[in-house]
Motif scaffolding. Sequence first.
Motif, PDB file in Angstrom:
ATOM      1  N   ASP A 100      -4.162 -13.499  17.470  1.00  0.00           N
ATOM      2  CA  ASP A 100      -3.372 -13.429  18.619  1.00  0.00           C
ATOM      3  C   ASP A 100      -3.414 -14.724  19.492  1.00  0.00           C
ATOM      4  O   ASP A 100      -4.392 -15.201  19.740  1.00  0.00           O
ATOM      5  N   CYS A 102      -2.592 -16.705  22.597  1.00  0.00           N
ATOM      6  CA  CYS A 102      -2.027 -16.801  23.872  1.00  0.00           C
ATOM      7  C   CYS A 102      -2.999 -17.143  24.870  1.00  0.00           C
ATOM      8  O   CYS A 102      -4.436 -16.624  24.614  1.00  0.00           O
ATOM      9  N   ASP A 104      -3.767 -15.637  27.967  1.00  0.00           N
ATOM     10  CA  ASP A 104      -4.026 -14.771  29.210  1.00  0.00           C
ATOM     11  C   ASP A 104      -5.366 -14.104  29.131  1.00  0.00           C
ATOM     12  O   ASP A 104      -6.074 -13.687  30.339  1.00  0.00           O
ATOM     13  N   GLU A 105      -6.029 -14.094  27.968  1.00  0.00           N
ATOM     14  CA  GLU A 105      -7.244 -13.435  27.942  1.00  0.00           C
ATOM     15  C   GLU A 105      -8.227 -14.163  28.435  1.00  0.00           C
ATOM     16  O   GLU A 105      -9.678 -14.113  28.761  1.00  0.00           O
ATOM     17  N   SER A 147       1.753 -14.768  21.181  1.00  0.00           N
ATOM     18  CA  SER A 147       2.361 -13.340  22.068  1.00  0.00           C
ATOM     19  C   SER A 147       2.754 -13.795  23.475  1.00  0.00           C
ATOM     20  O   SER A 147       2.967 -13.069  24.165  1.00  0.00           O
ATOM     21  N   LYS A 177       9.330  -9.354  22.862  1.00  0.00           N
ATOM     22  CA  LYS A 177       8.034  -8.701  23.741  1.00  0.00           C
ATOM     23  C   LYS A 177       8.662  -8.239  25.089  1.00  0.00           C
ATOM     24  O   LYS A 177       8.974  -9.264  25.790  1.00  0.00           O
ATOM     25  N   TYR A 183       1.413  -1.928  28.483  1.00  0.00           N
ATOM     26  CA  TYR A 183       0.440  -2.913  28.049  1.00  0.00           C
ATOM     27  C   TYR A 183      -0.981  -2.728  29.085  1.00  0.00           C
ATOM     28  O   TYR A 183      -2.132  -3.372  28.952  1.00  0.00           O
ATOM     29  N   PHE A 186      -4.466  -2.482  27.747  1.00  0.00           N
ATOM     30  CA  PHE A 186      -4.733  -3.381  27.055  1.00  0.00           C
ATOM     31  C   PHE A 186      -5.391  -4.683  27.969  1.00  0.00           C
ATOM     32  O   PHE A 186      -6.388  -5.317  27.724  1.00  0.00           O
ATOM     33  N   ARG A 187      -4.724  -4.524  29.103  1.00  0.00           N
ATOM     34  CA  ARG A 187      -5.126  -5.648  30.145  1.00  0.00           C
ATOM     35  C   ARG A 187      -6.486  -5.178  30.998  1.00  0.00           C
ATOM     36  O   ARG A 187      -7.167  -5.869  31.363  1.00  0.00           O
ATOM     37  N   ARG A 199       4.692 -10.716  34.568  1.00  0.00           N
ATOM     38  CA  ARG A 199       5.128 -11.488  33.448  1.00  0.00           C
ATOM     39  C   ARG A 199       6.549 -11.442  33.181  1.00  0.00           C
ATOM     40  O   ARG A 199       7.168 -11.725  32.364  1.00  0.00           O
ATOM     41  N   GLN A 203       8.397 -12.390  29.949  1.00  0.00           N
ATOM     42  CA  GLN A 203       8.697 -11.323  28.766  1.00  0.00           C
ATOM     43  C   GLN A 203      10.066 -10.800  29.129  1.00  0.00           C
ATOM     44  O   GLN A 203      10.709 -10.935  30.089  1.00  0.00           O
ATOM     45  N   LYS A 230       8.017  -5.326  20.387  1.00  0.00           N
ATOM     46  CA  LYS A 230       6.866  -4.674  21.046  1.00  0.00           C
ATOM     47  C   LYS A 230       7.240  -4.263  22.461  1.00  0.00           C
ATOM     48  O   LYS A 230       7.789  -5.104  23.093  1.00  0.00           O
ATOM     49  N   TYR A 253       4.630  -3.385  17.383  1.00  0.00           N
ATOM     50  CA  TYR A 253       3.632  -3.110  17.615  1.00  0.00           C
ATOM     51  C   TYR A 253       3.374  -1.821  18.641  1.00  0.00           C
ATOM     52  O   TYR A 253       4.092  -1.771  19.726  1.00  0.00           O
ATOM     53  N   VAL A 255       1.604  -0.255  21.132  1.00  0.00           N
ATOM     54  CA  VAL A 255       0.757  -0.933  22.022  1.00  0.00           C
ATOM     55  C   VAL A 255      -0.137   0.004  22.722  1.00  0.00           C
ATOM     56  O   VAL A 255      -0.085   1.307  22.324  1.00  0.00           O
ATOM     57  N   SER A 256      -1.238  -0.613  23.502  1.00  0.00           N
ATOM     58  CA  SER A 256      -2.281   0.114  23.999  1.00  0.00           C
ATOM     59  C   SER A 256      -1.786   1.640  24.737  1.00  0.00           C
ATOM     60  O   SER A 256      -2.657   2.395  24.735  1.00  0.00           O
ATOM     61  N   TYR A 295      -3.420   1.025  16.838  1.00  0.00           N
ATOM     62  CA  TYR A 295      -4.913   1.082  17.195  1.00  0.00           C
ATOM     63  C   TYR A 295      -5.555   2.245  16.450  1.00  0.00           C
ATOM     64  O   TYR A 295      -6.717   2.702  16.224  1.00  0.00           O
TER      65      TYR A 295
HETATM   66  C1  PBG Z   1      -0.981 -11.042  25.342  1.00  0.00           C
HETATM   67  C2  PBG Z   1      -0.906  -9.766  24.910  1.00  0.00           C
HETATM   68  C3  PBG Z   1      -0.851  -8.422  25.500  1.00  0.00           C
HETATM   69  C4  PBG Z   1      -0.991  -7.456  24.307  1.00  0.00           C
HETATM   70  C5  PBG Z   1      -1.191  -8.054  23.202  1.00  0.00           C
HETATM   71  N1  PBG Z   1      -1.002  -9.543  23.562  1.00  0.00           N
HETATM   72  C6  PBG Z   1      -0.729  -8.257  26.752  1.00  0.00           C
HETATM   73  C7  PBG Z   1       0.277  -8.381  27.756  1.00  0.00           C
HETATM   74  O1  PBG Z   1       1.244  -9.361  27.384  1.00  0.00           O
HETATM   75  O2  PBG Z   1       0.116  -8.269  29.041  1.00  0.00           O
HETATM   76  C8  PBG Z   1      -0.680  -5.763  24.498  1.00  0.00           C
HETATM   77  C9  PBG Z   1      -1.152  -5.052  23.477  1.00  0.00           C
HETATM   78  C10 PBG Z   1      -1.225  -3.768  23.847  1.00  0.00           C
HETATM   79  O3  PBG Z   1      -0.835  -3.415  24.857  1.00  0.00           O
HETATM   80  O4  PBG Z   1      -1.841  -3.085  22.975  1.00  0.00           O
HETATM   81  N2  PBG Z   1      -2.009 -11.813  25.161  1.00  0.00           N
END
Ligand code: PBG
Length: 310
Positions: A100, A102, A104-105, A147, A177, A183, A186-187, A199, A203, A230, A253, A255-256, A295
């Motif tokens: 990935d 990006c 943000d992490e 992403s 996205k 999400y 994930f966050r 975002r 987004q 996604k 995707y 997602v979480s 997942y």
């Molecule tokens: C950003 C990113 C996100 C996810 C994947 N890449 C979070 C976001 O945009 O806030 C979310 C994936 C998920 O919710 O499983 N690096």
Amino acid sequence: MVAETDPPPVHRLVYPLFVTEEISGAVEIGSMPGQYRHSIPSLVREVREAFDLGLRAVILFGLPKTKDDEGTAALDPDGIVPRAIRAIRAEVPEMFVITDVCVDEYTTHGHCGRVRDGHVQNDETLTILAQMARVHARAGADMVAPSDMMDGRVGAIRRALDDAGYDQTPILSYAAKYASCFYAPFRDAAQSAPQFGDRKSYQMDPANRREAHREVALDRVEGADMVMVKPALPYLDVIAAVKGRFDLPVAAYQVSGEYAMIRAAGRLGWIDEAQAIDESLLSIRRAGADLILTYFAKEVARRFRLSSGT
Ligand code: PBG
């Protein structure tokens, strides 16, 4: 005989994994029971198990020890993701490793780009993303997946990879996205919730489907090899529209938040969890997804293995 769609086979599933700087062990993510923040040794074990169950692709999310305003750790050639890639390469060389791309992490503010005067700076972010993609490719990533949703990043990454000799490294673009509440877990896992604002300036608006065509078309001309929609289940119409209109492979995707909902209801006994997982993946496939990031990948692979008796 008459089923129009088969459940996605394991080789169409991509398993998302979180990796941290911890020396050993793994910590379960509170809002994603059954998913972990892995140390590198535990990540490698998980990848080995996943491979032995028939999975062929993972996507890595790095959680650095220290974050700063610029997300500097994202560009470190010895950062968490490059080290994780090298460890997987050494132990499970056959696994296809996607990363990935990006920041943000890696940023204290949790936004997907450089922030100045309270705004995310689209164009200044492109060089950071391009550099990050190059660091991942150099460490051995098989494919990079931006992403961030900055405009122009696929082109910037493609040029940077080509210039550094990684013209064979494909790009899976998170093209459509959405600015989604799904999400949230994930966050929580990545401690990447934006510290101010949201975002929505980069987004997509959940109300829009035609805009997805524009996003995908731009990424396509900039050089995306595959495109992603996604989240998945709330956006099946978008998956179908993108599949119908473009000739690129389409990834979706799950997602979480989609994971957390099925898990939670399953644990409470309100739905049959295994059936809910299978039905959701079948539906995402029916909508047209060629690849599904989920997942649930490992447990689906395990169940498939048990039912086929191999
Ligand atoms: C950003 C990113 C996100 C996810 C994947 N890449 C979070 C976001 O945009 O806030 C979310 C994936 C998920 O919710 O499983 N690096």
